[in-house]
Design a protein around this motif. Structure first.
Motif, PDB file in Angstrom:
ATOM      1  N   LEU A 292       0.831  -1.205   0.000  1.00 38.61           N
ATOM      2  CA  LEU A 292       0.000   0.000   0.000  1.00 38.61           C
ATOM      3  C   LEU A 292       0.869   1.260   0.000  1.00 38.61           C
ATOM      4  O   LEU A 292       0.539   2.248  -0.665  1.00 38.61           O
ATOM      5  N   VAL A 293       1.984   1.231   0.743  1.00 43.16           N
ATOM      6  CA  VAL A 293       2.890   2.387   0.757  1.00 43.16           C
ATOM      7  C   VAL A 293       3.506   2.595  -0.622  1.00 43.16           C
ATOM      8  O   VAL A 293       3.556   3.722  -1.140  1.00 43.16           O
ATOM      9  N   LEU A 294       3.983   1.503  -1.237  1.00 41.67           N
ATOM     10  CA  LEU A 294       4.586   1.615  -2.564  1.00 41.67           C
ATOM     11  C   LEU A 294       3.559   2.066  -3.607  1.00 41.67           C
ATOM     12  O   LEU A 294       3.860   2.900  -4.473  1.00 41.67           O
ATOM     13  N   ALA A 295       2.330   1.542  -3.517  1.00 42.34           N
ATOM     14  CA  ALA A 295       1.288   1.952  -4.461  1.00 42.34           C
ATOM     15  C   ALA A 295       0.971   3.433  -4.298  1.00 42.34           C
ATOM     16  O   ALA A 295       0.750   4.144  -5.294  1.00 42.34           O
ATOM     17  N   SER A 296       0.977   3.931  -3.055  1.00 39.92           N
ATOM     18  CA  SER A 296       0.710   5.349  -2.821  1.00 39.92           C
ATOM     19  C   SER A 296       1.817   6.217  -3.390  1.00 39.92           C
ATOM     20  O   SER A 296       1.556   7.263  -4.010  1.00 39.92           O
ATOM     21  N   LEU A 297       3.070   5.811  -3.197  1.00 34.17           N
ATOM     22  CA  LEU A 297       4.198   6.545  -3.796  1.00 34.17           C
ATOM     23  C   LEU A 297       4.093   6.545  -5.319  1.00 34.17           C
ATOM     24  O   LEU A 297       4.340   7.571  -5.970  1.00 34.17           O
ATOM     25  N   PHE A 298       3.722   5.393  -5.859  1.00 36.16           N
ATOM     26  CA  PHE A 298       3.580   5.280  -7.308  1.00 36.16           C
ATOM     27  C   PHE A 298       2.496   6.226  -7.808  1.00 36.16           C
ATOM     28  O   PHE A 298       2.681   6.950  -8.787  1.00 36.16           O
TER      29      PHE A 298
END
Length: 425
Positions: A292-298
């Motif tokens: 979820l953190v990586l998807a938000s950064l993306f």
């Protein structure tokens, strides 16, 4: 402020209902398709079909409205969108879903164009910016809410096909019951590739790359999240959090792009997206929170690129050509949106979930290299000559009428007089 917004409240409500239904419909299809055993390539073609219908809707809607009027055209769009959702429930095969998804894209583009033209007509010069901002927030909230509703029931049944159909029907009521005069004719889309290229090669290549990346992720992110074993709530968050992060990130990124070479800012944002691409490819994380953190950064990166590109293109366009430039680039984004889910779907079919991020990584590498080359070949625009950065919703939620709504009265008046696009980059 409340008194000023009352005349457009019905239109905002209709738009919210439309986006709520669209958010629900757009997420249930890849989730249910995965449950039905559809291949990743077939699910990618759903995104390609939607983009084809969307582009066709942007081109054809002005003519349809000219023949039958705004209210009838909007009612037809909402009605057929509801029919497409219900037929998707009755015909559970990918080869019927693809043309039905194209119908949905056509209807969404047409309905959104009509609402935006109506809002633009009703907006006073002093409130236009606030109305555009409120319109963007309402649509973002409604679309996200539609996606998150899926966590509250069983996705293997009929509920999440019937609900969006109901809300599509409800969306036509505010405009159908309006007693106000209908607005002027809609913007006719004219895609002049050579003029756009002369205006800004970076904008042309950049918007194609962003269309490929963003549409692939928007279509197949739920398929990826489901494939790595995330629960339904996490799948919905994996699809919705990136859009919210992209909306928030536009504020600092827009501020930065107004003060630096926008191409350098675009490269920096694309580099962040590429870094996340590579993490997903190399690590293939399985932990819920990390994903979820990586998807938000993306999302913070990829959904901030489009408004940077539009602002950069408008830096080089004559003031009375801003609407044509924005509309033309949106159509080019649609071309990229046709290719993106197709490439990513087949990539996931043969390479697994990382195929999604391999396709977007390729697009981001191309964008970085081309923008870097243009920086070497052309000097940046003087800060005094820059157009203002305007935060924008995700490009797939925009139409050519969005550019009109976001423009000032002076821009619209000048646009009516025609003009030329300056050659620069």
């Amino acid at each position: 402020m409340v008194r000023q917004l009352l005349p457009v409240s019905a239109l905002l409500l209709g738009s919210a209902l439309l986006l709520f239904a669209g958010g629900m419909n757009g997420l249930i299809l890849p989730i249910r398709g995965t449950q039905e055993g559809f291949s990743a390539a077939a699910l990618g073609l759903l995104g390609t079909g939607w983009a084809l219908g969307y582009v066709a809707g942007c081109f054809y809607t002005p003519r349809l409205v000219g023949k039958v009027g705004h209210v009838r055209a909007f009612s037809v769009m909402s009605g057929f969108a509801a029919v497409a959702v219900l037929l998707s429930l009755l015909l559970l095969t990918p080869w019927t879903w693809i043309p039905l998804r194209a119908m949905s894209g056509f209807c969404f583009a047409g309905a959104a164009m009509i609402v935006e033209s109506w809002l633009s007509e009703r907006a006073e010069p002093s409130t236009r910016g606030r109305i555009f901002g409120l319109y963007t927030m309402v649509n973002l909230g409604a679309s996200t809410a539609g996606q998150l509703v899926l966590t509250m029931g069983d996705t293997t049944g009929f509920l999440f096909f019937v609900l969006p159909a109901i809300f599509y029907c409800l969306a036509l009521m505010p405009t159908a019951m309006s007693s106000k005069a209908v607005p002027k004719p809609l913007v006719s889309v004219r895609l002049d590739m050579m003029a756009l290229w002369r205006n800004s090669p970076v904008a042309v290549i950049g918007v194609l790359c962003v269309g490929i990346s963003n549409s692939a992720f928007g279509t197949l992110s739920a398929v990826y999240a489901d494939g790595i074993g995330l629960a339904l709530t996490a799948v919905a968050l994996f699809a919705s959090l990136p859009v919210l992060a992209g909306a928030v990130s536009q504020i600092p990124i827009g501020w930065l792009s107004d003060r630096l070479d926008r191409r350098a800012v675009l490269i920096g944002v694309a580099a962040l997206a590429l870094a996340v691409d590579l993490i997903f490819i190399a690590v293939s994380p399985e932990a819920r929170m990390l994903n979820l953190v990586l998807a938000s950064l993306f999302g913070a990166a990829i959904y901030a690129m489009y408004p940077i590109i539009i602002a950069h293109a408008n830096d080089h366009a004559a003031a009375n050509q801003a609407i044509q430039v924005s509309g033309g680039l949106l159509m080019l984004y649609g071309v990229g949106a046709i290719l993106g889910p197709l490439l990513a779907g087949f990539g996931m079919q043969y390479l697994g979930g990382t195929g999604l991020f391999m396709s977007s990584a390729g697009a981001h590498v191309l964008l970085i290299l081309f923008a870097g080359l243009r920086i070497l070949l052309r000097a940046p625009v003087d800060e005094a000559d820059k157009a203002s950065f305007v935060p924008a919703p995700a490009a797939r939620a925009m139409t050519p009428e969005t550019a009109v709504l976001a423009s000032g009265e002076t821009d619209i008046a000048e646009n009516a007089d025609g003009g030329s696009i300056r050659d620069a980059d």
